[in-house]
Every structure is written in C-alpha cells, then in structure tokens.
Scaffold this active site. Structure first.
Site, mmCIF file in Angstrom:
data_model
loop_
_atom_site.group_PDB
_atom_site.id
_atom_site.type_symbol
_atom_site.label_atom_id
_atom_site.label_comp_id
_atom_site.label_asym_id
_atom_site.label_seq_id
_atom_site.Cartn_x
_atom_site.Cartn_y
_atom_site.Cartn_z
ATOM 1 N N ASP A 265 0.712 -1.305 -0.084
ATOM 2 C CA ASP A 265 0.063 -0.035 -0.142
ATOM 3 C C ASP A 265 0.943 1.331 0.070
ATOM 4 O OD1 ASP A 265 -2.034 1.978 0.502
ATOM 5 O OD2 ASP A 265 -2.760 0.630 2.079
ATOM 6 N N ASP A 326 -10.589 4.179 -0.822
ATOM 7 C CA ASP A 326 -11.331 3.007 0.056
ATOM 8 C C ASP A 326 -12.808 2.713 -0.106
ATOM 9 O OD1 ASP A 326 -8.659 2.859 0.863
ATOM 10 O OD2 ASP A 326 -8.980 2.971 2.819
#
Ligand code: GLA
Length: 500
Positions: A265, A326
């Site tokens: 990430d 997200d």
C-alpha cells in the site's frame, strides 16, 4: 524622541521596520510534534533574496516548502504530501526570539508547535535517509491468480484492532461456515500487525502477534492460505512501520513466516514517489524481492488506481491492483466504485485483476438488496472477492449472499472478462459479461430509492438468441421469450445467466 529631526525619524523608522520584517532563516529542531506527521526539524535559507526551505517528517521525509514567501516577519508556505486529492493550505512560521513557532495543517492534522535552534549534531541526527530505486525492468509474473483471488481481509471490519486470536478464529470460521469450500482461501492480515525492527533491521510483529510463523502454520493447517500487508513508505496508512529502506529484508521475512499474499500500500510513500516512474520502481522493487524469495506470493498493488496502474500492474509482477480510494459500508460509496469508477476493463484478465476493493457484505451498513447489488456487480466485474466482515458471526442471509455458488462461478469464470454496462436508462443499468461456456451473465440494476420495472427485448442488448434464462440469486430457470421484464427493489439487482 521630540528632539529627532523628521529625516532621522523616517530613517530610524525604516530601519527598525526592516529589522522587524526579516523572516526567520536558519535550522530548528521541533520541541514536540503530533504523532502524525511527526515533524522533526525545519530549515529555511535565504539565498540573495530567494527563500527556500524544508520540513522533515518521520512519515514523509524532507518536504519542500512550496509557494514560500515572507509576509512581514512571518513565513508562509504550502506542503504537498504527494496526494493529489489534498489541497494544501498555508502553513506559517513566526520567530519567537531564537525559536520559531509553526502553525497550520497537513492533511487532517492541525498543529501549533515550537522549535529551538538546532545544533549541527542535533540536525544531522535527523537527516532522513533516501534510498536508490532500481532501474526499470519487467518482473516475470507468476501464475498465482488465474482467477480473481478469493478470501478474507481484516481491514473493513477490524481496522487495526486485529490480533492472532481473532485471525485464528476467523480461519476456523472460514472452514465451519463453508466459506473455504466455496472458494474463499486467503486469510489476509491488513494494517496493524507491525511492531519495531530489531537491531538487524528485521521487522517484528507487535505484541498482538506473538508468533507469525506459528499463526501461518495454523492457517495453513486449515487448508487456507495467509496474507500480510506493508507499504513502500516509512509508515503505513495506519502509522505502523513500513518497508522504506528494508524492502528485500521484509520480503524475506514474509516468505520465512510462510506468507502467500502481500498487499503493498503506497501510503506515506506517496510523498517520496509521486511520479508514474517512481511508483512503478517501488512496486518493481518489491515484486523482484518477492520473486527472489522463491516463495509463491500473490502481489496485490494498492495505490488507489493512480497512473493508470492497470496498464503496468502485471509488469511489476502484480496480480491485482486497486482502482480507487477506499470502499465504505454505504450504498453511495459502494455503488460509486462499482458502477462508475472501477478501472479500465481491458486491463483485467487471468493473473491481473482490477480491484474495486474488499467486500462490505455483512457489515451492516447496507440493506440486503444493496448487498445483493454489491455481490452482483463484483461478480460481473470479475473482481477479487475478499470478504470484509466478521465471518465468526454471520446471519444466514449473509452466508447465502457470500456462498451462492452460481454467483461465485460468474466471478470466477476462466475467461476473466470484466462485465460492462450495455444499457443505461436514468437510474437503471443493464450489465453483461461473456462467460467461457458461451453464455452471458446479465445484471439488471436499480440505482433509484424506489422500486422500478425494467423491461425490453433481449435483442436490444445483443442477446437475440436467448433461449434459457436462469436467475442465479433465486436459483430458478425460465424459458426465454423475446422480451424480459423484471421488477427491482430500491437499490436492488437481478443477476441472470442467459444462454442459447
Ligand atoms: C489504505 C488502504 C486500505 C487499508 C488501509 C490500512 O487506506 O486502501 O485498504 O489497507 O490503508 O491502513
């Protein structure tokens, strides 16, 4: 004062104004800082009237001051941390004797902090290391994700409140609930497992994960695979230790623990790597490091879809790549990702998948019909199916939504085609996905908050030879006629397979 001539008064006023107006230059060490972004020092220099400066952060390294200017005796500037979605606001630095005071905001964090004049040794100790990136190469992709990966991930439900015991219980529940046998194989630990590095730089788990190898062995003993999470930045999004400067070492420890999957990430790495070339290089570096371990590890890229990641995700050895920021457990967010935002379809296919983010089914923020839409869309898109709920406590409805074999079969079809909308009419959409047996999966969606009847002729959507129609949620066959008509609940969906 009364004795001063007008001329001396003007000159002395000018002089004192000039003296007061000089903005602070020099180098200071912060006395304290909020944990995010953990500022350590600030440097400002004036090179013949040209001001420049940096603030150093333990998250982002040396951040250059942009748009730096003096406003009287106060410095004003902006900081970009690499995230294109953040519009920076002015930060100010004012002198306070020898010290300075810095006030402002970086991303969501406000600060009002002081810094003292640093000694050379103090400042040197706060130097932020920079590491070279490898020259551009293509990393051979391993055949580890011929179909979209399926499993579970800790983030959506547990965030950083995850531990060894919960992961073991999740693994048990994956077996007991039938999820494993339905194809959900990976048990992935997301952010929040990391502790500190030991004296050799080897990353240790935190106290919530006493023995990663033993945990991996346990998960493997259940016929499941296990995954882990890191970032190319110094800090992960949750503020834990990232792989910055330790990429190869981290890949080796993940392999030694027995990890089968890595989600990597960008997080604080966005401030260091904000061009396509550097972001590619960081994923290439980890892709090569994983390959060098010799272990089969699925490589999941998480950089929110920047720089057209689908066009190069395979070239760094990646198997899936997030296409957006997200997901949240709301219809608004899920439907925006699913209907409107999930990457370029022709990038998806065996061993390389557009990843619209993990599932929210079962987390309680959406209605049953909305979750049915969520599953239907993800299946049509050939999305990775990573459960994001607490599988230890599921309602029968949630189990049914997650284990419907026919829906899963649409997602997992070997052709790996990403379905697309073929007809949009106000708030209704029809999506199709070609399946490898020659049939077509069809999704009918109602994005409105009142029920609607959708009707038309199959021929209009390229299915003139439809003879058999099966409703895969209802497990019901129907004989096709030239026309179709379905009544969809608010935010609801019907998912069909249509064959000749
Ligand atoms: C980012 C990712 C999420 C999750 C968190 C963890 O926001 O996109 O999926 O991994 O970081 O901090």
């Amino acid at each position: 004062m009364r004795r001063l001539t007008t001329a001396t008064f003007v000159i002395s006023t000018l002089l004192s104004t000039t003296a007061i107006a000089a903005p602070p230059t020099g180098a200071w060490v912060f006395d304290s800082s909020p944990e995010y972004p953990d500022f350590t020092r600030v440097k400002v220099s004036d090179d013949a009237g040209k001001l420049s400066g940096t603030i150093t952060s333990r998250w982002y390294g040396d951040l250059p001051m942009k748009d730096l200017r003096a406003d009287g005796d106060v410095l004003k500037f902006k900081i970009y941390n690499g995230n294109p979605k953040i519009t920076p606001t002015d930060i100010t630095i004012a002198a306070d004797g020898e010290a300075v005071r810095m006030t402002g905001k970086l991303w969501y964090q406000d600060f009002d902090i002081t810094a003292h004049k640093g000694t050379a040794a103090e400042l040197k100790a706060l130097d932020f290391p920079s590491y070279p990136l490898p020259p551009h190469r293509v990393v051979p992709q391993k055949n580890l994700a011929a179909k979209p990966p399926m499993g579970w991930n800790s983030w959506n439900k547990f965030a950083t409140a995850i531990d060894d015991k919960t992961v073991r219980e999740i693994a048990d529940a994956m077996v007991a609930s039938g999820l494993r046998d339905a194809g959900y194989i990976y048990v992935n630990i997301d952010d929040g497992w990391q502790g500190k590095r030991d004296q050799n730089g080897v990353l240790q788990p935190n106290e919530k994960f006493p023995d990663m190898k033993a945990l991996a062995d346990y998960v493997h003993s259940k016929g499941l695979k296990i995954g882990i999470y890191s970032s190319q930045g110094p800090k992960t999004c949750g503020g834990f230790e990232g792989s910055y400067g330790h990429v190869e070492q981290d890949a080796r420890i993940f392999a030694a623990w027995g990890m089968d999957y890595l989600k990597y990430d960008l997080c604080s790495g966005e401030a260091f790597y904000h061009t396509k070339e550097t972001v590619y290089a960081t994923y290439q570096q980890m892709g090569e490091a994983l390959a060098a371990t010799g272990r089969d590890i699925v490589f999941s890229l998480c950089q929110y879809g920047r720089f057209d990641v689908g066009s190069w995700g395979r070239d760094v050895g990646g198997h899936l790549w997030r296409t957006t920021s997200d997901i949240e457990d709301t219809y608004a967010r899920m439907s925006w990702i699913g209907f409107d935002a999930n990457g370029v379809p022709n990038h998806t296919g065996p061993n390389g998948w557009n990843d619209p983010d993990m599932l929210e089914v079962g987390n309680g923020g959406m209605s049953h019909d909305e979750y049915k839409t969520h599953m239907s869309l993800w299946a049509l898109m050939a999305a990775p199916l990573l459960l994001g709920n607490d599988v230890r406590t599921m309602t029968p409805e949630t189990i049914e939504l997650l284990t419907n074999r026919e829906v899963i079969a649409i997602d997992q079809d070997v052709a790996g085609v990403q379905g697309l909308p073929v007809k949009k009419n106000g708030t209704t959409e029809i999506w199709t996905k070609k399946l490898s047996d020659g049939s077509t999966a069809v999704g009918l969606f109602n994005r409105a908050d009142t029920p609607v009847t959708v009707n038309g002729n199959w021929a209009e959507i390229g299915l003139s030879d439809a003879v058999k129609v099966r409703d895969v949620w209802a497990h019901k066959d129907a004989k096709a006629s030239a026309a179709y008509s379905y009544t969809l609940p608010a935010h609801g969906a019907v998912l069909l397979t249509v064959s000749r």
